[in-house]
Design an enzyme around this catalytic site. Structure first.
Site, short mmCIF file in Angstrom:
data_model
loop_
_atom_site.label_atom_id
_atom_site.label_comp_id
_atom_site.label_asym_id
_atom_site.label_seq_id
_atom_site.Cartn_x
_atom_site.Cartn_y
_atom_site.Cartn_z
N HIS A 76 0.84 -1.20 0.00
CA HIS A 76 0.00 0.00 0.00
C HIS A 76 0.88 1.26 0.00
O HIS A 76 0.67 2.18 -0.80
CB HIS A 76 -0.90 -0.04 1.24
CG HIS A 76 -1.76 1.17 1.42
ND1 HIS A 76 -3.13 1.14 1.27
CD2 HIS A 76 -1.46 2.45 1.76
CE1 HIS A 76 -3.62 2.34 1.50
NE2 HIS A 76 -2.63 3.15 1.81
N GLU A 77 1.87 1.26 0.88
CA GLU A 77 2.77 2.42 0.98
C GLU A 77 3.66 2.55 -0.24
O GLU A 77 3.96 3.67 -0.69
CB GLU A 77 3.61 2.32 2.26
CG GLU A 77 2.82 2.36 3.54
CD GLU A 77 1.93 3.59 3.65
OE1 GLU A 77 2.33 4.66 3.14
OE2 GLU A 77 0.83 3.46 4.21
N HIS A 80 1.90 4.51 -2.89
CA HIS A 80 2.05 5.96 -2.73
C HIS A 80 3.42 6.43 -3.22
O HIS A 80 3.54 7.41 -3.96
CB HIS A 80 1.92 6.34 -1.25
CG HIS A 80 0.55 6.24 -0.70
ND1 HIS A 80 -0.54 6.88 -1.24
CD2 HIS A 80 0.09 5.56 0.39
CE1 HIS A 80 -1.62 6.62 -0.51
NE2 HIS A 80 -1.26 5.82 0.48
#
Length: 378
Positions: A76-77, A80
Site C-alpha cells: 500500500h505504501e 504511494h
C-alpha cells in the site's frame, strides 16, 4: 492504516525502527511496536488456524498471516511512494508501525491532480489485492489453510483500502478531499484546513462507532473501545497537525533571512570569550563570528555554549573553542527567503547560519531559534 504526508529527514535523529530493506531504493523501517501487534494478531488468529493445523504449527501459520498482513500494508505504501517518485517527489522512507504504515514524502504535490493520484494509489492497490484474493478463492482449488490465509488477507486488504478512503486527513481519503477542494477553490491552504476538519469529524465518528459496537457485541468489548479510541486519537492528532502545518506554510513566504538576521561581530581565534561577549554587547550584536588571520570567517560561536559557560570561566576560554566549523550548507546568501530558505536549513540542520552578500561580504548570522519563533506564532 496508512498516510503519506511529508516527514522528517532520514539523515536526522536515529529512527525508532529496524531497517528491513530498500525496495525501489526506498528505506523501509519496522517500528518495535509492530512486533507487539504481530504477537497479538498471531494469538488472535491461531484458534482459527488450529481447526486445520495441529499445534504448534498453527502458531507458525498465524504468524505468517501477521507478516503477510503487514506485507500488504507495505505494498500500500509502496503504491504511494512509486507514484510520488513518478512526479519527481523524493521519498525519504517507509515506516511500518502499530497502526499500519506511513510514506515519508519530502514535498507536497504541486497540483491537485497529482495530489489525487498520489493519495489514491495506496487504497487502489489495497483494493486490487483484495479483489485478487477473492478471484483466487473462487477460481483456484486450495488447501484449507491456504483458503483461510487468503480469506483473511482478502478481507484485511479490503478493510485497509476502504478505511483509508474515509474523507479526512491524515487518511488517504482526506488527501483526496483536499485535492478536490484545492481544484474547486484554487487554494491549497483552504483545502488542507477543510480536509483537516473533516478528519476530526471522522475521528469522532470512529470513536462513536467503537462505543456502539462494544455495547452491541458479545465479547471483546473493552478491546473494541480501546482500539477505536487509539484509531480515533491517531486521526484527530493527524488532522490537527495538518491544520497547524497549513497555518505554518502561510508564513513561509514571509520568511526573509535578511530581515531575521542578527548583527555579528568578528573576533580573532585567540580572543577570550569574555572579551568576545563584551565586544558583541558594545556593538549591539546578537552573534559572534570567529575569523582567521586573513579575516575570513572560520565559525560561529554557539549561543547555547556561551550561555552554558559560567562568567568566571569566560576570561580563560577562547571564543574559538565554542565555535562550530562552517560547513558549506551553513553559509547562505543574505537574500534567501521563503521555500528556498526552508529547503536550505532542512538540507543542513544547524543552530546558526552565516549570511553573506553576493560580493562575499559578511552580512550577519541567522539563528534557527529565530526561524522557529516565527513558525511558533502560527
Amino acid at each position: 492504516m496508512a498516510d503519506s504526508a511529508p516527514r522528517g529527514d532520514e539523515s536526522g535523529p536515529a529512527r525508532p525502527g529496524i531497517l528491513m530493506g530498500r525496495p525501489f531504493g526506498i528505506p523501509v523501517y519496522v517500528s518495535p511496536t509492530w512486533f507487539v501487534v504481530a504477537i497479538v494478531i498471531t494469538v488472535m488468529f491461531e484458534p482459527q488456524v488450529a481447526e486445520h493445523v495441529h499445534r504448534p504449527l498453527s502458531y507458525v501459520v498465524a504468524l505468517a498471516y501477521a507478516i503477510l498482513l503487514y506485507a500488504s500494508v507495505l505494498l500500500h505504501e509502496i503504491g504511494h511512494s512509486v507514484v510520488a517518485r513518478c512526479f519527481g517527489l523524493p521519498v525519504r522512507a517507509i515506516t511500518l508501525h502499530i497502526l499500519g504504515g506511513v510514506s515519508e514524502i519530502e514535498q507536497e504535490p504541486r497540483t491537485p491532480g497529482r495530489e489525487f493520484l498520489v493519495a489514491a494509489a495506496g487504497p487502489l492497490l489495497s483494493l486490487v489485492l483484495g479483489a485478487a484474493g477473492y478471484v483466487t478463492l473462487v477460481l483456484v482449488p486450495l488447501p484449507a489453510v491456504a483458503v483461510l490465509l487468503i480469506q483473511a488477507l482478502t478481507i484485511a486488504n479490503l478493510i485497509v483500502g476502504v478505511f483509508n478512503l474515509l474523507p479526512g486527513l491524515p487518511l488517504d481519503g482526506g488527501r483526496i478531499v483536499r485535492a478536490a477542494v484545492w481544484k474547486l477553490t484554487g487554494r491549497q491552504r483552504t483545502a488542507t484546513v477543510a480536509a483537516g476538519w473533516a478528519g476530526r469529524v471522522v475521528a469522532v465518528a470512529v470513536l462513536i462507532l467503537g462505543a456502539v459496537l462494544s455495547v452491541s457485541g458479545d465479547g471483546g468489548r473493552w478491546l473494541t473501545v480501546i482500539w477505536a479510541a487509539l484509531v480515533a486519537s491517531f486521526i484527530w492528532v493527524g488532522a490537527g497537525e495538518a491544520i497547524r502545518v497549513a497555518r505554518i506554510r502561510d508564513r513561509i513566504p514571509l520568511l526573509n533571512a535578511r530581515a531575521l538576521a542578527r548583527r555579528a561581530v568578528r573576533v580573532p581565534q585567540s580572543t577570550p570569550l569574555a572579551e568576545a561577549v563584551r565586544r558583541a554587547q558594545e556593538a549591539g550584536a546578537g552573534a559572534i563570528v570567529v575569523v582567521g588571520h586573513d579575516d575570513d570567517p572560520l565559525g560561529i560561536v554557539s549561543e547555547t555554549a556561551v550561555i552554558a559557560t559560567p562568567e568566571h570561566r569566560r576570561p580563560w576560554v577562547d571564543a574559538a573553542s565554542l565555535t562550530r566549523t562552517l560547513d558549506p550548507g551553513m553559509i547562505l546568501p543574505a537574500d534567501i527567503s521563503g521555500e528556498d530558505l526552508v529547503a536550505a536549513i532542512s538540507r543542513a540542520p544547524a543552530s546558526e547560519y552565516l549570511l553573506v552578500e553576493p560580493t562575499g561580504e559578511l552580512y550577519g548570522v541567522l539563528a534557527a531559534e529565530d526561524i522557529s519563533k516565527t513558525f511558533a506564532r502560527a
